[in-house]
Scaffold this motif. Structure first.
Motif, PDB file in Angstrom:
ATOM      1  N   LEU A 191       8.470 -25.165  43.069  1.00  0.00           N
ATOM      2  CA  LEU A 191       7.414 -24.797  44.017  1.00  0.00           C
ATOM      3  C   LEU A 191       7.923 -23.777  45.031  1.00  0.00           C
ATOM      4  CD1 LEU A 191       5.751 -28.276  44.627  1.00  0.00           C
ATOM      5  CD2 LEU A 191       4.771 -26.319  43.402  1.00  0.00           C
ATOM      6  N   PHE A 192       9.129 -23.986  45.523  1.00  0.00           N
ATOM      7  CA  PHE A 192       9.724 -23.044  46.471  1.00  0.00           C
ATOM      8  C   PHE A 192       9.857 -21.656  45.853  1.00  0.00           C
ATOM      9  CE2 PHE A 192      13.679 -20.961  47.829  1.00  0.00           C
ATOM     10  CZ  PHE A 192      13.351 -20.685  49.151  1.00  0.00           C
ATOM     11  N   VAL A 193      10.455 -21.602  44.637  1.00  0.00           N
ATOM     12  CA  VAL A 193      10.656 -20.312  43.966  1.00  0.00           C
ATOM     13  C   VAL A 193       9.317 -19.676  43.623  1.00  0.00           C
ATOM     14  CG1 VAL A 193      11.581 -19.218  41.876  1.00  0.00           C
ATOM     15  CG2 VAL A 193      12.939 -20.925  43.103  1.00  0.00           C
ATOM     16  N   MET A 194       8.368 -20.464  43.191  1.00  0.00           N
ATOM     17  CA  MET A 194       7.052 -19.931  42.836  1.00  0.00           C
ATOM     18  C   MET A 194       6.393 -19.265  44.046  1.00  0.00           C
ATOM     19  SD  MET A 194       3.787 -21.933  41.226  1.00  0.00           S
ATOM     20  CE  MET A 194       3.344 -22.721  42.759  1.00  0.00           C
ATOM     21  N   TYR A 195       6.426 -19.941  45.193  1.00  0.00           N
ATOM     22  CA  TYR A 195       5.809 -19.354  46.390  1.00  0.00           C
ATOM     23  C   TYR A 195       6.625 -18.169  46.899  1.00  0.00           C
ATOM     24  CZ  TYR A 195       2.215 -22.880  46.695  1.00  0.00           C
ATOM     25  OH  TYR A 195       1.115 -23.665  46.436  1.00  0.00           O
ATOM     26  N   LEU A 196       7.943 -18.215  46.718  1.00  0.00           N
ATOM     27  CA  LEU A 196       8.778 -17.081  47.116  1.00  0.00           C
ATOM     28  C   LEU A 196       8.446 -15.858  46.266  1.00  0.00           C
ATOM     29  CD1 LEU A 196      11.121 -16.379  49.043  1.00  0.00           C
ATOM     30  CD2 LEU A 196      12.677 -16.951  47.179  1.00  0.00           C
ATOM     31  N   LEU A 197       8.342 -16.052  44.943  1.00  0.00           N
ATOM     32  CA  LEU A 197       7.957 -14.953  44.054  1.00  0.00           C
ATOM     33  C   LEU A 197       6.517 -14.526  44.298  1.00  0.00           C
ATOM     34  CD1 LEU A 197       9.549 -16.043  40.646  1.00  0.00           C
ATOM     35  CD2 LEU A 197      10.274 -14.147  42.105  1.00  0.00           C
ATOM     36  N   GLY A 198       5.689 -15.457  44.750  1.00  0.00           N
ATOM     37  CA  GLY A 198       4.291 -15.155  45.037  1.00  0.00           C
ATOM     38  C   GLY A 198       4.123 -14.143  46.159  1.00  0.00           C
ATOM     39  N   GLU A 199       5.149 -13.970  46.959  1.00  0.00           N
ATOM     40  CA  GLU A 199       5.111 -12.946  48.008  1.00  0.00           C
ATOM     41  C   GLU A 199       5.210 -11.552  47.412  1.00  0.00           C
ATOM     42  OE1 GLU A 199       4.670 -13.445  51.323  1.00  0.00           O
ATOM     43  OE2 GLU A 199       4.384 -15.566  50.854  1.00  0.00           O
ATOM     44  N   ALA A 200       5.862 -11.415  46.229  1.00  0.00           N
ATOM     45  CA  ALA A 200       6.069 -10.103  45.620  1.00  0.00           C
ATOM     46  C   ALA A 200       5.086  -9.820  44.489  1.00  0.00           C
ATOM     47  CB  ALA A 200       7.488  -9.996  45.100  1.00  0.00           C
ATOM     48  N   MET A 201       4.405 -10.835  43.952  1.00  0.00           N
ATOM     49  CA  MET A 201       3.486 -10.647  42.817  1.00  0.00           C
ATOM     50  C   MET A 201       2.388 -11.694  42.893  1.00  0.00           C
ATOM     51  SD  MET A 201       5.825 -12.292  39.765  1.00  0.00           S
ATOM     52  CE  MET A 201       7.287 -11.379  40.132  1.00  0.00           C
ATOM     53  N   ASP A 202       1.481 -11.647  41.945  1.00  0.00           N
ATOM     54  CA  ASP A 202       0.433 -12.661  41.896  1.00  0.00           C
ATOM     55  C   ASP A 202       1.068 -14.037  41.695  1.00  0.00           C
ATOM     56  OD1 ASP A 202      -1.657 -10.876  42.185  1.00  0.00           O
ATOM     57  OD2 ASP A 202      -1.952 -10.627  40.020  1.00  0.00           O
ATOM     58  N   LEU A 203       0.495 -15.033  42.324  1.00  0.00           N
ATOM     59  CA  LEU A 203       1.027 -16.385  42.259  1.00  0.00           C
ATOM     60  C   LEU A 203       1.019 -16.927  40.821  1.00  0.00           C
ATOM     61  CD1 LEU A 203       2.210 -18.516  44.093  1.00  0.00           C
ATOM     62  CD2 LEU A 203      -0.068 -19.451  44.415  1.00  0.00           C
ATOM     63  N   GLN A 204       0.032 -16.533  39.999  1.00  0.00           N
ATOM     64  CA  GLN A 204      -0.039 -16.984  38.613  1.00  0.00           C
ATOM     65  C   GLN A 204       1.179 -16.506  37.813  1.00  0.00           C
ATOM     66  OE1 GLN A 204      -2.473 -15.365  40.184  1.00  0.00           O
ATOM     67  NE2 GLN A 204      -4.246 -16.716  40.208  1.00  0.00           N
ATOM     68  N   TRP A 205       1.579 -15.240  37.990  1.00  0.00           N
ATOM     69  CA  TRP A 205       2.746 -14.710  37.296  1.00  0.00           C
ATOM     70  C   TRP A 205       4.026 -15.381  37.785  1.00  0.00           C
ATOM     71  CZ3 TRP A 205       2.258 -12.628  32.869  1.00  0.00           C
ATOM     72  CH2 TRP A 205       1.126 -11.893  32.551  1.00  0.00           C
ATOM     73  N   ALA A 206       4.079 -15.640  39.067  1.00  0.00           N
ATOM     74  CA  ALA A 206       5.246 -16.329  39.628  1.00  0.00           C
ATOM     75  C   ALA A 206       5.365 -17.731  39.018  1.00  0.00           C
ATOM     76  CB  ALA A 206       5.134 -16.404  41.141  1.00  0.00           C
ATOM     77  N   ALA A 207       4.245 -18.425  38.883  1.00  0.00           N
ATOM     78  CA  ALA A 207       4.255 -19.766  38.287  1.00  0.00           C
ATOM     79  C   ALA A 207       4.711 -19.706  36.830  1.00  0.00           C
ATOM     80  CB  ALA A 207       2.867 -20.390  38.393  1.00  0.00           C
ATOM     81  N   LEU A 208       4.266 -18.706  36.090  1.00  0.00           N
ATOM     82  CA  LEU A 208       4.655 -18.560  34.693  1.00  0.00           C
ATOM     83  C   LEU A 208       6.160 -18.288  34.557  1.00  0.00           C
ATOM     84  CD1 LEU A 208       3.674 -18.543  31.791  1.00  0.00           C
ATOM     85  CD2 LEU A 208       3.263 -16.092  32.009  1.00  0.00           C
ATOM     86  N   ILE A 209       6.697 -17.470  35.418  1.00  0.00           N
ATOM     87  CA  ILE A 209       8.137 -17.180  35.377  1.00  0.00           C
ATOM     88  C   ILE A 209       8.946 -18.443  35.651  1.00  0.00           C
ATOM     89  CG2 ILE A 209       9.994 -15.960  36.589  1.00  0.00           C
ATOM     90  CD1 ILE A 209       7.979 -13.607  36.922  1.00  0.00           C
ATOM     91  N   VAL A 210       8.559 -19.198  36.664  1.00  0.00           N
ATOM     92  CA  VAL A 210       9.260 -20.432  37.006  1.00  0.00           C
ATOM     93  C   VAL A 210       9.172 -21.425  35.844  1.00  0.00           C
ATOM     94  CG1 VAL A 210       9.254 -22.419  38.561  1.00  0.00           C
ATOM     95  CG2 VAL A 210       9.034 -20.110  39.479  1.00  0.00           C
ATOM     96  N   PHE A 211       8.010 -21.518  35.235  1.00  0.00           N
ATOM     97  CA  PHE A 211       7.827 -22.401  34.081  1.00  0.00           C
ATOM     98  C   PHE A 211       8.787 -22.029  32.953  1.00  0.00           C
ATOM     99  CE2 PHE A 211       5.864 -22.668  29.858  1.00  0.00           C
ATOM    100  CZ  PHE A 211       5.824 -24.039  29.704  1.00  0.00           C
ATOM    101  N   ALA A 212       8.907 -20.743  32.632  1.00  0.00           N
ATOM    102  CA  ALA A 212       9.773 -20.290  31.539  1.00  0.00           C
ATOM    103  C   ALA A 212      11.242 -20.627  31.818  1.00  0.00           C
ATOM    104  CB  ALA A 212       9.602 -18.791  31.325  1.00  0.00           C
ATOM    105  N   VAL A 213      11.662 -20.467  33.057  1.00  0.00           N
ATOM    106  CA  VAL A 213      13.057 -20.780  33.404  1.00  0.00           C
ATOM    107  C   VAL A 213      13.342 -22.267  33.183  1.00  0.00           C
ATOM    108  CG1 VAL A 213      14.681 -20.946  35.331  1.00  0.00           C
ATOM    109  CG2 VAL A 213      13.355 -18.847  34.987  1.00  0.00           C
TER     110      VAL A 213
END
Length: 135
Positions: A72-94
């Protein structure tokens, strides 16, 4: 008075019935000891497997909560630089990759369990050799 024929072995003074009884007693004791050895070995292997599975379960539970909040932390951190949906997908893949690695490691740990009961098998082979030599 007629003398009865002796059934005793002239070398040790025991009757055939005594010898057969002794053999039956020895075989019975041998079978009991083999069963006890098999139970002891099986218990050790089951304990080993249980510890491996318990470690995997404990790691999975602790890891789940840690990864949930870290994700959740990484997803919201990445959400600052891109759409939150893409950030969630990246975190899921990792975390999917991490889960695959943990599954392989756990599977390898469980493969070290040896259900063959090597000592029992060797002892049984020795018993068979001994029994063959008794003829």
């Amino acid at each position: 008075m007629t003398e009865q024929p002796s059934t005793a072995d002239p070398q040790d003074g025991r009757s055939i019935g005594d010898i057969v009884g002794d053999i039956a007693t020895d075989l019975s004791a041998m079978v009991r000891s083999e069963l006890e050895l098999a139970k002891t070995e099986a218990k050790a292997e089951v304990t080993k497997a249980g510890k491996g599975a318990g470690m995997l379960g404990g790691a999975a539970l602790a890891g789940y909560f840690a990864l949930l909040f870290l994700s959740l932390f990484v997803m919201y951190l990445l959400g600052e630089a891109m759409d939150l949906q893409w950030a969630a997908l990246i975190v899921f893949a990792v975390w999917l990759i991490a889960a695959a690695v943990l599954a392989v490691l756990g599977r390898n740990r469980l493969k070290t369990v040896d259900p063959a009961l090597d000592r029992t098998q060797e002892s049984l082979k020795e018993d068979v050799r001994w029994a063959k030599n008794q003829k």
